[in-house]
Scaffold this motif. Structure first.
Motif, PDB file in Angstrom:
ATOM      1  N   THR A 251      25.705  51.536 160.142  1.00  0.00           N
ATOM      2  CA  THR A 251      26.586  50.896 161.049  1.00  0.00           C
ATOM      3  C   THR A 251      25.847  50.235 162.243  1.00  0.00           C
ATOM      4  N   ALA A 252      24.719  50.852 162.475  1.00  0.00           N
ATOM      5  CA  ALA A 252      23.850  49.950 163.475  1.00  0.00           C
ATOM      6  C   ALA A 252      23.595  48.535 162.950  1.00  0.00           C
ATOM      7  N   ILE A 253      23.868  47.926 161.747  1.00  0.00           N
ATOM      8  CA  ILE A 253      23.668  46.728 161.562  1.00  0.00           C
ATOM      9  C   ILE A 253      24.257  45.681 162.743  1.00  0.00           C
ATOM     10  N   LEU A 254      25.456  46.357 163.170  1.00  0.00           N
ATOM     11  CA  LEU A 254      26.343  45.689 164.332  1.00  0.00           C
ATOM     12  C   LEU A 254      25.502  45.209 165.655  1.00  0.00           C
ATOM     13  N   VAL A 255      24.451  45.941 165.839  1.00  0.00           N
ATOM     14  CA  VAL A 255      23.716  45.904 166.967  1.00  0.00           C
ATOM     15  C   VAL A 255      23.437  44.376 167.384  1.00  0.00           C
ATOM     16  N   ASN A 256      22.579  43.645 166.208  1.00  0.00           N
ATOM     17  CA  ASN A 256      22.403  42.400 166.476  1.00  0.00           C
ATOM     18  C   ASN A 256      23.502  41.277 166.753  1.00  0.00           C
ATOM     19  N   SER A 324      19.953  62.311 161.539  1.00  0.00           N
ATOM     20  CA  SER A 324      20.530  62.251 160.562  1.00  0.00           C
ATOM     21  C   SER A 324      22.363  62.308 160.995  1.00  0.00           C
ATOM     22  N   CYS A 325      22.942  61.427 161.263  1.00  0.00           N
ATOM     23  CA  CYS A 325      22.526  60.012 161.118  1.00  0.00           C
ATOM     24  C   CYS A 325      22.738  59.354 162.389  1.00  0.00           C
ATOM     25  N   ILE A 326      22.309  58.046 162.524  1.00  0.00           N
ATOM     26  CA  ILE A 326      22.199  57.149 163.971  1.00  0.00           C
ATOM     27  C   ILE A 326      23.369  56.286 163.522  1.00  0.00           C
ATOM     28  N   GLU A 327      24.566  56.486 164.122  1.00  0.00           N
ATOM     29  CA  GLU A 327      25.585  55.485 163.953  1.00  0.00           C
ATOM     30  C   GLU A 327      25.308  54.400 165.156  1.00  0.00           C
ATOM     31  N   TYR A 328      26.046  53.249 164.710  1.00  0.00           N
ATOM     32  CA  TYR A 328      25.949  52.343 165.604  1.00  0.00           C
ATOM     33  C   TYR A 328      26.305  52.591 167.098  1.00  0.00           C
ATOM     34  N   GLU A 329      27.365  53.187 167.237  1.00  0.00           N
ATOM     35  CA  GLU A 329      27.928  53.572 168.604  1.00  0.00           C
ATOM     36  C   GLU A 329      26.983  54.509 169.394  1.00  0.00           C
ATOM     37  N   THR A 351      20.363  63.802 167.796  1.00  0.00           N
ATOM     38  CA  THR A 351      20.309  65.282 167.261  1.00  0.00           C
ATOM     39  C   THR A 351      20.502  66.216 168.419  1.00  0.00           C
ATOM     40  N   LEU A 352      20.188  65.984 169.787  1.00  0.00           N
ATOM     41  CA  LEU A 352      20.535  66.914 170.869  1.00  0.00           C
ATOM     42  C   LEU A 352      22.034  67.265 170.639  1.00  0.00           C
ATOM     43  N   CYS A 353      22.514  65.898 170.520  1.00  0.00           N
ATOM     44  CA  CYS A 353      24.250  65.982 170.787  1.00  0.00           C
ATOM     45  C   CYS A 353      24.918  66.757 169.537  1.00  0.00           C
ATOM     46  N   ASN A 354      24.373  66.691 168.440  1.00  0.00           N
ATOM     47  CA  ASN A 354      24.655  67.294 167.431  1.00  0.00           C
ATOM     48  C   ASN A 354      24.490  68.934 167.683  1.00  0.00           C
ATOM     49  N   ALA A 355      23.298  69.125 168.122  1.00  0.00           N
ATOM     50  CA  ALA A 355      22.909  70.527 168.192  1.00  0.00           C
ATOM     51  C   ALA A 355      23.821  71.271 169.338  1.00  0.00           C
ATOM     52  N   TYR A 356      24.291  70.446 170.281  1.00  0.00           N
ATOM     53  CA  TYR A 356      25.073  71.062 171.455  1.00  0.00           C
ATOM     54  C   TYR A 356      26.420  70.988 171.220  1.00  0.00           C
ATOM     55  N   GLY A 357      27.062  70.163 170.426  1.00  0.00           N
ATOM     56  CA  GLY A 357      28.480  69.931 170.507  1.00  0.00           C
ATOM     57  C   GLY A 357      29.075  68.669 171.248  1.00  0.00           C
ATOM     58  N   LEU A 358      28.205  67.880 171.580  1.00  0.00           N
ATOM     59  CA  LEU A 358      28.579  66.723 172.268  1.00  0.00           C
ATOM     60  C   LEU A 358      29.022  65.604 171.553  1.00  0.00           C
ATOM     61  N   ASP A 359      29.968  64.776 172.206  1.00  0.00           N
ATOM     62  CA  ASP A 359      30.245  63.600 171.524  1.00  0.00           C
ATOM     63  C   ASP A 359      29.428  62.656 172.015  1.00  0.00           C
ATOM     64  N   THR A 360      28.577  61.723 170.979  1.00  0.00           N
ATOM     65  CA  THR A 360      27.394  60.770 171.394  1.00  0.00           C
ATOM     66  C   THR A 360      28.027  59.639 172.141  1.00  0.00           C
ATOM     67  N   ILE A 361      29.135  59.071 171.997  1.00  0.00           N
ATOM     68  CA  ILE A 361      29.454  58.040 172.815  1.00  0.00           C
ATOM     69  C   ILE A 361      29.842  58.357 174.253  1.00  0.00           C
ATOM     70  N   GLU A 362      30.540  59.518 174.444  1.00  0.00           N
ATOM     71  CA  GLU A 362      30.613  59.955 175.715  1.00  0.00           C
ATOM     72  C   GLU A 362      29.695  60.302 176.439  1.00  0.00           C
ATOM     73  N   ALA A 363      28.472  60.952 175.892  1.00  0.00           N
ATOM     74  CA  ALA A 363      27.321  61.509 176.305  1.00  0.00           C
ATOM     75  C   ALA A 363      26.405  59.956 176.585  1.00  0.00           C
ATOM     76  N   GLY A 364      26.275  59.229 175.914  1.00  0.00           N
ATOM     77  CA  GLY A 364      25.600  58.075 176.254  1.00  0.00           C
ATOM     78  C   GLY A 364      26.127  57.220 177.321  1.00  0.00           C
ATOM     79  N   ALA A 424      35.409  57.300 177.825  1.00  0.00           N
ATOM     80  CA  ALA A 424      34.307  55.940 177.650  1.00  0.00           C
ATOM     81  C   ALA A 424      34.542  54.931 176.884  1.00  0.00           C
ATOM     82  N   MET A 425      34.283  53.804 177.176  1.00  0.00           N
ATOM     83  CA  MET A 425      34.116  52.814 176.267  1.00  0.00           C
ATOM     84  C   MET A 425      33.161  52.986 175.373  1.00  0.00           C
ATOM     85  N   PRO A 426      33.399  52.581 174.034  1.00  0.00           N
ATOM     86  CA  PRO A 426      32.566  52.317 172.991  1.00  0.00           C
ATOM     87  C   PRO A 426      31.857  50.918 173.186  1.00  0.00           C
ATOM     88  N   ALA A 427      31.026  50.694 171.951  1.00  0.00           N
ATOM     89  CA  ALA A 427      29.991  49.423 172.050  1.00  0.00           C
ATOM     90  C   ALA A 427      30.455  47.954 172.054  1.00  0.00           C
TER      91      ALA A 427
END
Lengths: 586, 80
Positions: A251-256, A324-329, A351-364, A424-427
């Motif tokens: 999904t990170a194909i969207l960055v560019n 595993s895995c790194i999503e675009y968001e 990986t830390l978000c997965n380990a601690y149970g956090l949403d990556t979008i909100e955390a980032g 939080a807004m996404p990407a």
């Protein structure tokens, strides 16, 4: 078919026959309807009167491709409104195969700080449900706890659960599910449903469907025809086919492309382009793996039966897994939004978000706000990693960060809070991509790109074309149409990514409608199916209104009206009437 | 006139050797040249081209370029 009710007050359960009203629902349609029917909109999200509902999609558990989605619903501790978050995982088909249309978690133990787990398996002619203590897993990294659960219950089980974030009852806390390699990595992440599960003293739900009868299909011929159409559409479309865009670059194909369009939110939504974009893009992940592993590595499926297979793994130079895995968001949230262009550090944070149970979008986005508020400088990857550990450990600062982006903006007195309804807004920058801003503002979920992904026509030229920078009334119609269709797809059990194929290949859409009709023995037209999606939105909206939301909550944050976003130097110039027209004309 | 070209994802293989995805390279075009001419010059098969940008705005392939323009060319991409 049953609805399984787990009562966490006295740890009893009930298997109820599915009421008529719920027979032709599944996934999001079912979670949202149950919440609407049974949860007091004014209840505290973490009190005894909220409920947590798990529901596989309508066709989940069948042989149809890319259909292993699970919806989780409840009243959100982050937004205070209704929430549906979904994930792709083998947990979903296992539940469906046991004829469980939904699992409803109710009540609350009197004793605080004690955790339980529930094991569901098939015995004789019905599911067997057991409650057991789960205290030994509490406070643990999920990458340690998951293998212990697997060694206890065996390799064929599937696991749903929460991490430390859910135990601390953070508004940022997801519900985790296992992927195909039993990693704790597939999240129904958004809106703090992990805290709702934590508030009920429930740590894990372990399911084992061995011996279960499987999903009943009333019209098998039609089903075969429908899933064939779906399969052909997915195999044909350049985005979804094997070795296509998603399978190669993730999904990170969207960055560019978002960067090129000036719509990649950068350094807490202060610019639309990031100088380091190419270094964190999907192409860079692919090239990095190729260099480190000595071969081209294509992506894998998050769940059984997926054709698209968009999940990547980032490997370290020694061949071990960084993430595993790194999503675009996630890539964007810890990357561009924090001014970080180091892929390995981004992977470590995921990986830390997965380990601690956090949403990556909100955390980032929370990290971006913290950086913008002077807690640490932009670009400070090691500082952000330290803050994630504080969240995982529950320090006072960690708890503030666990409150989410809006909480941190408020605590540090920063008006640049890129949130709607507290989420939080996404990407995608809503000033540079107007339609997605209409979705962020108006969806019942709080800022959420998946709720009405107008990016398809606005940026990707999929499903038609719409000028992303045009401030026009038509954006309301575009967002509304996407929101209704999305509510249908989120109910079907298909991954939302099938939309790329079926927006361009009409037989694929018909295939999904055929599949739904085949399961229920109905004969809905495509328009009637989309109308079903609109009905789901109305129910969610009614819940939110009863919870105190008005049209004034359907707005983008004020700073987007007066801060010009480079490179196009645009503001949010859509009149309020456009936002109001989305639900006004539903 | 001189323009800058950026190729992405699977189109990278049409770029001069050593370029990474999205790294701009220079191209000389006659005045009034179009995006279609850029695509042709690079021998990109036209069905591989899905979205084309000029200076961050999506433009059709018939769009006439000016000196100093930056052209971004994408194959079909999607995600989220």
């Amino acid at each position: 078919m049953w609805i399984l009710r787990l009562n966490m007050t006295d740890r009893s359960y009930k298997l109820e026959a599915v009421p008529e009203r719920y027979k032709n629902l599944g996934g999001r349609g079912l979670t949202s309807t149950l919440i609407y029917d049974e949860v007091d909109p004014m209840c505290h999200p973490l009190g005894p009167n909220n409920k947590l509902v798990f529901a596989p999609g309508i066709i989940t558990g069948t042989s149809s491709p890319t259909s292993a989605r699970l919806s989780v619903g409840g009243k959100s501790p982050l937004t205070g409104g209704i929430k549906e978050a979904n994930a792709g995982t083998g947990w979903a088909p296992s539940v469906a195969k046991m004829h469980l249309k939904a699992i409803v978690v109710e009540g609350q133990p009197e004793e605080t700080g004690k955790y339980w787990m529930v094991a569901i398996s098939w015995e004789g002619d019905k599911p067997k449900v057991e409650f057991m203590p789960a205290d030994e897993y509490v406070g643990r990294n999920l990458y340690e706890a998951f293998p212990e659960v697997y060694s206890r219950f065996g390799d064929r089980v599937h696991v749903a659960g929460i991490g430390a974030a859910g135990e601390f009852k953070y508004p940022n806390s997801g519900i985790v599910f296992n992927d195909m390699k039993d990693r704790p990595s597939r999240y129904a992440g958004r809106g703090g449903l992990g805290a709702v599960m934590g508030s009920k003293g429930l740590k894990f739900i372990v399911v084992d469907s061995a011996g279960a009868p499987g999903v009943e299909i009333l019209n098998p011929e039609l089903f075969k025809e429908g899933s064939k159409k779906m399969r052909e559409a997915l195999m044909e479309h350049a985005i979804t086919k094997p070795k296509g865009g998603l399978n190669s670059y993730g999904t990170a194909i969207l960055v560019n492309i978002l960067n090129e369009a000036g719509g990649l939110p950068t350094r807490n939504f202060s610019a639309g382009r990031f100088a380091g974009a190419a270094k964190i893009a999907g192409e860079a992940i692919f090239e990095t793996n190729k260099q480190r592993m000595g071969k081209e590595i294509y992506n894998h499926a998050c769940s059984p039966g997926c054709i698209i297979q968009c999940s990547n793994t980032l490997y370290a130079p020694d061949g071990s897994e960084i993430a595993s895995c790194i999503e675009y968001e996630s890539d964007w949230a810890f990357g561009a939004d924090c001014g970080i262009d180091d892929l390995d550090k981004i992977g470590e944070m995921v990986t830390l978000c997965n380990a601690y149970g956090l949403d990556t979008i909100e955390a980032g986005v929370t990290m971006g706000v913290a950086m913008d508020s002077g807690v640490i400088p932009f670009g400070d990857a090691d500082g952000a990693i330290r803050l994630l550990h504080e969240m995982g450990k529950g320090t006072p600062l960690g708890r503030i960060l666990g409150g989410g982006a809006a909480m941190v903006a408020k605590t540090y007195g920063n008006p640049r809070s890129p949130t709607v309804k507290g989420q939080a807004m996404p990407a995608y920058e809503p000033r540079a991509v107007k339609g997605i801003g209409v979705t962020y503002a108006t969806t019942t979920m709080g800022a959420d790109h998946t709720a009405g992904y107008t990016i398809a026509p606005e940026i990707l030229s999929v499903g038609g074309k719409s000028d992303p920078l045009a401030s026009e009334t038509a954006k309301a119609d575009l967002s509304r149409a996407f929101q209704s269709t999305t509510a249908l797809i989120d109910s079907s059990g298909h991954c939302l990514f099938i939309a790329f194929a079926i927006l361009d290949i009409p037989t694929g859409f018909q295939g999904m409608v055929d599949e739904i009709n085949a399961i229920f023995g109905t004969s809905m037209t495509g328009d009637e199916a989309v109308a079903m999606g609109a009905e789901i939105l109305k129910r969610e909206r009614a819940f939110n209104e009863a919870a105190g939301f008005t049209r004034h909550d359907d707005r983008l944050p004020e700073f987007m009206k007066y801060e010009k976003l480079p490179p196009h130097n645009v503001t949010n110039d859509l009149p309020d009437s456009v936002f109001d027209a989305v639900f006004g004309n539903l | 006139m001189k323009i800058q070209v950026k190729l992405f994802a699977t189109l990278q293989r049409y770029a001069p050797a050593g370029q990474f995805a999205g790294e701009p390279f220079e191209m000389e075009l006659p005045d009034g040249g179009t995006i279609a001419m850029v695509v042709e010059r690079l021998a990109i098969r036209s069905h591989e081209v899905k979205v084309t940008f000029v200076n961050g705005r999506a433009r059709a392939e018939v769009y006439r370029l000016k000196d100093g323009d930056e052209v971004g060319i994408f194959p079909p991409v999607g995600g989220g």
